[in-house]
Scaffold this motif. Structure first.
Motif, mmCIF file in Angstrom:
data_model
loop_
_atom_site.group_PDB
_atom_site.id
_atom_site.type_symbol
_atom_site.label_atom_id
_atom_site.label_comp_id
_atom_site.label_asym_id
_atom_site.label_seq_id
_atom_site.Cartn_x
_atom_site.Cartn_y
_atom_site.Cartn_z
ATOM 1 N N TYR A 117 0.818 -1.210 0.000
ATOM 2 C CA TYR A 117 0.000 0.000 0.000
ATOM 3 C C TYR A 117 0.858 1.268 0.000
ATOM 4 C CZ TYR A 117 -4.271 -2.684 0.825
ATOM 5 O OH TYR A 117 -5.344 -3.538 0.694
ATOM 6 N N ASN A 122 -2.797 4.264 -4.516
ATOM 7 C CA ASN A 122 -4.120 4.151 -5.145
ATOM 8 C C ASN A 122 -4.840 2.892 -4.682
ATOM 9 O OD1 ASN A 122 -2.241 5.668 -6.866
ATOM 10 N ND2 ASN A 122 -4.017 5.968 -8.192
ATOM 11 N N GLU A 125 -6.339 3.247 -1.198
ATOM 12 C CA GLU A 125 -7.591 3.999 -1.225
ATOM 13 C C GLU A 125 -8.750 3.149 -1.733
ATOM 14 O OE1 GLU A 125 -6.854 7.400 -3.640
ATOM 15 O OE2 GLU A 125 -5.319 8.239 -2.301
ATOM 16 N N ARG A 126 -8.441 2.194 -2.622
ATOM 17 C CA ARG A 126 -9.486 1.376 -3.247
ATOM 18 C C ARG A 126 -9.536 -0.050 -2.699
ATOM 19 N NH1 ARG A 126 -11.113 3.469 -8.073
ATOM 20 N NH2 ARG A 126 -12.954 2.195 -7.619
ATOM 21 N N LEU A 134 -12.359 -0.756 -10.795
ATOM 22 C CA LEU A 134 -11.031 -0.173 -10.948
ATOM 23 C C LEU A 134 -10.801 0.321 -12.368
ATOM 24 C CD1 LEU A 134 -8.827 -2.805 -9.058
ATOM 25 C CD2 LEU A 134 -9.969 -0.783 -8.121
ATOM 26 N N SER A 135 -10.014 1.363 -12.496
ATOM 27 C CA SER A 135 -9.593 1.831 -13.817
ATOM 28 C C SER A 135 -8.569 0.858 -14.383
ATOM 29 C CB SER A 135 -8.972 3.223 -13.709
ATOM 30 O OG SER A 135 -7.733 3.161 -13.013
ATOM 31 N N GLU A 138 -5.372 1.125 -12.419
ATOM 32 C CA GLU A 138 -5.474 0.497 -11.103
ATOM 33 C C GLU A 138 -5.439 -1.027 -11.216
ATOM 34 O OE1 GLU A 138 -8.051 4.002 -8.832
ATOM 35 O OE2 GLU A 138 -9.074 2.410 -9.947
ATOM 36 N N ILE A 168 -0.183 7.336 -15.299
ATOM 37 C CA ILE A 168 -0.116 5.975 -14.764
ATOM 38 C C ILE A 168 1.151 5.284 -15.254
ATOM 39 C CG2 ILE A 168 -1.265 3.743 -14.619
ATOM 40 C CD1 ILE A 168 -2.696 5.952 -13.132
ATOM 41 N N ARG A 171 3.877 6.401 -13.127
ATOM 42 C CA ARG A 171 3.808 5.774 -11.810
ATOM 43 C C ARG A 171 4.338 4.341 -11.852
ATOM 44 N NH1 ARG A 171 4.995 5.819 -6.938
ATOM 45 N NH2 ARG A 171 3.714 4.558 -5.544
#
Length: 233
Positions: A117, A122, A125-126, A134-135, A138, A168, A171
């Motif tokens: 985490y 992200n 949070e989800r 989820l996207s 994600e 993304i 990331r």
């Protein structure tokens, strides 16, 4: 650098179609290796053959010195190899946290939920959200994260940035750099050449089911003419 994965004269078939023609490659402990090549030249097939999804194969695959050619697919992860396919393969009806805790721990050294985490805020949070909510980004993070908990020694990624927003992609690049700092060995197929050039130690260039070049990142500027010709970048 000690070799973790050694592939020698690897051939593979889809039915009667011969798709890999004597692939040779080595991945050292702690390296990040990127396989480059146009669509359809055998990059994904190489990954799928290494992990054992494609069973019609000949040659040599050694992982940590162990012969993997006869190892059943369901035992590949227990040998220390984690695979994130292009389609990600998360359990869409389970929550993020359920997806993370479902895979078995196969060896010491895997990340705790707290560490995961921290690496993927992200997902924290989800954590109570089902996969269907989820996207795409994600989902990709979750697909990578659930393997990190298991303690595998080699993370194999197939097109990890495909179809994702630039923020993304950035990331995921940061995550892979942090994994490298932890000593994780990564082998990936990637079409995003700029992304690959920022994270890889070495490149293999593939064409028509064969590795046609192998070079370290420092040689990238001198290889651009060849890459433009083979990749069309």
């Amino acid at each position: 650098m000690a070799p973790l994965l050694q592939v020698s004269n690897l051939n593979a078939w889809y039915g009667e179609s011969h798709v890999l023609h004597g692939v040779d490659m080595t991945v050292g402990e702690g390296e990040t290796i990127t396989i480059l090549g146009r669509n359809g030249v055998g990059k994904t097939t190489t990954l799928r053959t290494i992990v054992g999804i494609i069973r019609e194969r000949k040659g040599e695959i050694r992982f940590g010195g162990r012969d993997m050619l006869g190892v059943p697919l369901h035992k590949t992860a227990h040998a220390g190899i984690g695979f994130v396919p292009e389609e990600r393969g998360i359990f869409s009806t389970l929550t993020v946290e359920e997806n993370l805790t479902l895979p078995p721990v196969v060896a010491e050294g895997g990340m705790s939920l707290a560490e995961i985490y921290e690496l993927f805020p992200n997902l924290k949070e989800r954590r109570s959200s089902p996969g269907t909510k989820l996207s795409g980004g994600e989902q990709q993070m979750l697909a990578i994260a659930r393997i990190l908990r298991t303690g595998v020694r080699l993370l194999i990624l197939d097109e990890p940035t495909e179809g994702l927003a630039p923020v993304i992609v950035q990331r995921i690049g940061e995550v892979l750099k942090k994994l490298k700092e932890r000593g994780m060995t990564v082998l990936l197929v990637e079409q995003n050449f700029r992304f690959a050039s920022r994270i890889a130690d070495r490149f293999y260039l593939m064409d028509h089911g064969r590795m046609v070049a192998d070079f370290p990142v420092r040689e990238l500027p001198d290889r651009m003419t060849m890459l433009h010709k083979v990749l069309g970048v």
